[in-house]
Motif scaffolding. Structure first.
Motif, short mmCIF file in Angstrom:
data_model
loop_
_atom_site.label_atom_id
_atom_site.label_comp_id
_atom_site.label_asym_id
_atom_site.label_seq_id
_atom_site.Cartn_x
_atom_site.Cartn_y
_atom_site.Cartn_z
N MET A 161 24.37 -5.69 -30.32
CA MET A 161 25.84 -5.55 -30.39
C MET A 161 26.41 -5.27 -29.01
O MET A 161 25.70 -4.95 -28.06
N GLY A 162 27.71 -5.38 -28.92
CA GLY A 162 28.40 -5.02 -27.69
C GLY A 162 28.58 -6.20 -26.75
O GLY A 162 28.10 -7.31 -27.01
N PRO A 163 29.28 -5.95 -25.65
CA PRO A 163 29.64 -7.03 -24.72
C PRO A 163 28.43 -7.74 -24.11
O PRO A 163 28.50 -8.93 -23.83
N LEU A 164 27.32 -7.03 -23.93
CA LEU A 164 26.15 -7.69 -23.33
C LEU A 164 25.46 -8.63 -24.31
O LEU A 164 24.63 -9.45 -23.92
N ALA A 165 25.78 -8.50 -25.60
CA ALA A 165 25.24 -9.43 -26.58
C ALA A 165 26.23 -10.57 -26.83
O ALA A 165 25.85 -11.72 -26.94
N LEU A 166 27.52 -10.21 -26.91
CA LEU A 166 28.53 -11.23 -27.23
C LEU A 166 28.87 -12.09 -26.02
O LEU A 166 29.08 -13.30 -26.15
N GLY A 167 28.91 -11.50 -24.83
CA GLY A 167 29.29 -12.23 -23.61
C GLY A 167 28.48 -13.49 -23.39
O GLY A 167 29.02 -14.59 -23.30
N PRO A 168 27.14 -13.36 -23.31
CA PRO A 168 26.33 -14.57 -23.10
C PRO A 168 26.48 -15.60 -24.21
O PRO A 168 26.38 -16.79 -23.98
N ARG A 169 26.75 -15.11 -25.45
CA ARG A 169 26.91 -16.04 -26.57
C ARG A 169 28.21 -16.83 -26.45
O ARG A 169 28.25 -18.02 -26.74
N ALA B 260 30.83 -4.86 -18.46
CA ALA B 260 29.84 -3.96 -19.08
C ALA B 260 28.81 -3.51 -18.04
O ALA B 260 28.40 -2.35 -18.02
N ARG B 261 28.40 -4.43 -17.16
CA ARG B 261 27.42 -4.06 -16.12
C ARG B 261 28.04 -3.11 -15.11
O ARG B 261 27.37 -2.21 -14.60
N LEU B 262 29.32 -3.32 -14.81
CA LEU B 262 30.02 -2.40 -13.89
C LEU B 262 30.01 -0.98 -14.43
O LEU B 262 29.91 -0.01 -13.68
N LEU B 263 30.13 -0.87 -15.75
CA LEU B 263 30.16 0.45 -16.39
C LEU B 263 28.74 1.02 -16.56
O LEU B 263 28.56 2.06 -17.17
N GLY B 264 27.76 0.29 -16.03
CA GLY B 264 26.40 0.83 -16.02
C GLY B 264 25.54 0.43 -17.21
O GLY B 264 24.44 0.95 -17.38
N ALA B 265 26.03 -0.48 -18.06
CA ALA B 265 25.22 -0.90 -19.20
C ALA B 265 24.10 -1.83 -18.73
O ALA B 265 24.32 -2.68 -17.87
N GLN B 266 22.90 -1.64 -19.25
CA GLN B 266 21.75 -2.46 -18.85
C GLN B 266 21.43 -3.51 -19.93
O GLN B 266 21.33 -4.69 -19.64
N ASP B 267 21.24 -3.03 -21.14
CA ASP B 267 20.90 -3.91 -22.26
C ASP B 267 21.86 -3.64 -23.41
O ASP B 267 22.38 -2.54 -23.54
N PRO B 268 22.07 -4.63 -24.27
CA PRO B 268 22.94 -4.38 -25.43
C PRO B 268 22.28 -3.38 -26.37
O PRO B 268 21.05 -3.42 -26.55
N PRO B 269 23.07 -2.49 -27.00
CA PRO B 269 22.50 -1.60 -28.01
C PRO B 269 21.91 -2.43 -29.15
O PRO B 269 22.44 -3.49 -29.48
N ARG B 270 20.81 -1.93 -29.75
CA ARG B 270 20.17 -2.70 -30.82
C ARG B 270 20.00 -1.85 -32.08
O ARG B 270 19.75 -0.65 -31.99
N LEU B 271 20.14 -2.49 -33.21
CA LEU B 271 19.88 -1.84 -34.50
C LEU B 271 18.63 -2.51 -35.07
O LEU B 271 18.67 -3.70 -35.38
N PRO B 272 17.53 -1.77 -35.21
CA PRO B 272 16.31 -2.39 -35.74
C PRO B 272 16.53 -2.95 -37.14
O PRO B 272 17.23 -2.33 -37.95
N MET B 273 15.95 -4.10 -37.43
CA MET B 273 16.12 -4.71 -38.75
C MET B 273 15.52 -3.84 -39.85
O MET B 273 15.90 -3.96 -41.01
N ALA B 274 14.58 -2.97 -39.50
CA ALA B 274 13.99 -2.07 -40.50
C ALA B 274 15.04 -1.12 -41.05
O ALA B 274 14.89 -0.60 -42.16
N ASP B 275 16.13 -0.87 -40.31
CA ASP B 275 17.20 0.02 -40.78
C ASP B 275 18.21 -0.70 -41.66
O ASP B 275 19.09 -0.08 -42.24
#
Lengths: 125, 119
Positions: free
Chosen positions: A50-58, A71-86
């Motif tokens: 989720m988030g801009p690092l996931a949607l942006g490239p798409r 998002a990178r300027l604000l220090g984000a490295q990777d998009p947050p992830r929700l494991p499918m097990a949840d």
């Protein structure tokens, strides 16, 4: 043995609302899915991204690059992830359980801006 | 790898002929066990379209496919070039897109997916 469930990623998952089971809170939209390879080399879904690092490239294009750039300027490295097990249920929305970490910006706003305001706490806290 | 690495990618058959682009990815919940609780959704195949838009609205995969014969006939004409590629037919994915192991003529229509049953 029941037949395995079939979904179409674009049709049934992408851009759907993610809802938290415990309190019905709206968590995010499904911006992308993370895939890994099983032992036979076939891809399977491991997490919702989720988030801009996931949607942006798409999205691609200028808007997509702007989104990831900010998002990178604000220090984000990777998009947050929700494991499918949840993921507990996939219907018109995607229902997830488990404990969610609040987004970085939300946490920052809460601790730096909201909490210093007198009366921002409940009396019970 | 992400799902978006597959969507909208150009598809070529075994002889290098363009077959269209990936419009959607079919997932089946029979992958590896996640946390010993539930099976993961495995990529079973790709839905490939020749149209430039590359977007489908699901009519060719929904209840309409078992609907009145007139609706079925219209959908069949509209989606005559919409094909389903099982993952076993994918040779590799590189910078140029998805390369298949089979020639274009051997690809089945998306309608064949729903001859028996399925969502």
């Amino acid at each position: 043995m029941t037949e395995a469930r079939v979904l179409h990623a674009q049709l049934h998952l992408l851009d759907r609302q993610v809802v938290h089971d415990r309190d019905g809170r709206l968590v995010c939209k499904v911006d992308d899915l993370e895939l890994a390879l099983d032992e036979q080399g076939r891809p399977y879904v491991t997490a919702i991204l989720m988030g801009p690092l996931a949607l942006g490239p798409r999205l691609g294009g200028v808007l997509g690059r702007l989104m990831t750039g900010v998002a990178r300027l604000l220090g984000a490295q990777d998009p947050p992830r929700l494991p499918m097990a949840d993921v507990s249920r996939v219907a018109s929305a995607v229902h997830v359980g488990g404990d969610l970490t609040p987004p970085a910006l939300e946490r920052w706003v809460r601790t730096r801006l909201i909490e210093p305001i007198p009366g921002a706490w409940h009396e019970t806290e | 790898m992400r799902l978006s690495d597959l969507l909208a990618r150009p598809v070529r058959d075994s002889s290098g002929r363009p077959a269209g682009q990936v419009a959607d990815v079919r997932l089946v919940q029979d992958g590896p066990l996640l946390r010993q609780v539930q099976h993961a959704f495995r990529v079973a195949g790709l839905i490939v379209v020749t149209r430039h838009t590359g977007r489908l609205f699901g009519y060719e995969r929904g209840p309409a496919i078992k609907g009145p014969w007139l609706v079925r006939a219209v959908l069949k004409v509209l989606h005559r070039n919409t094909r389903y590629v099982p993952w076993e037919h994918v040779d590799r994915i590189d910078d140029d897109g998805v390369l298949l192991r089979v020639p274009l003529d051997e690809l089945t229509s998306v309608h064949d997916l729903y001859q028996d049953s399925g969502p």
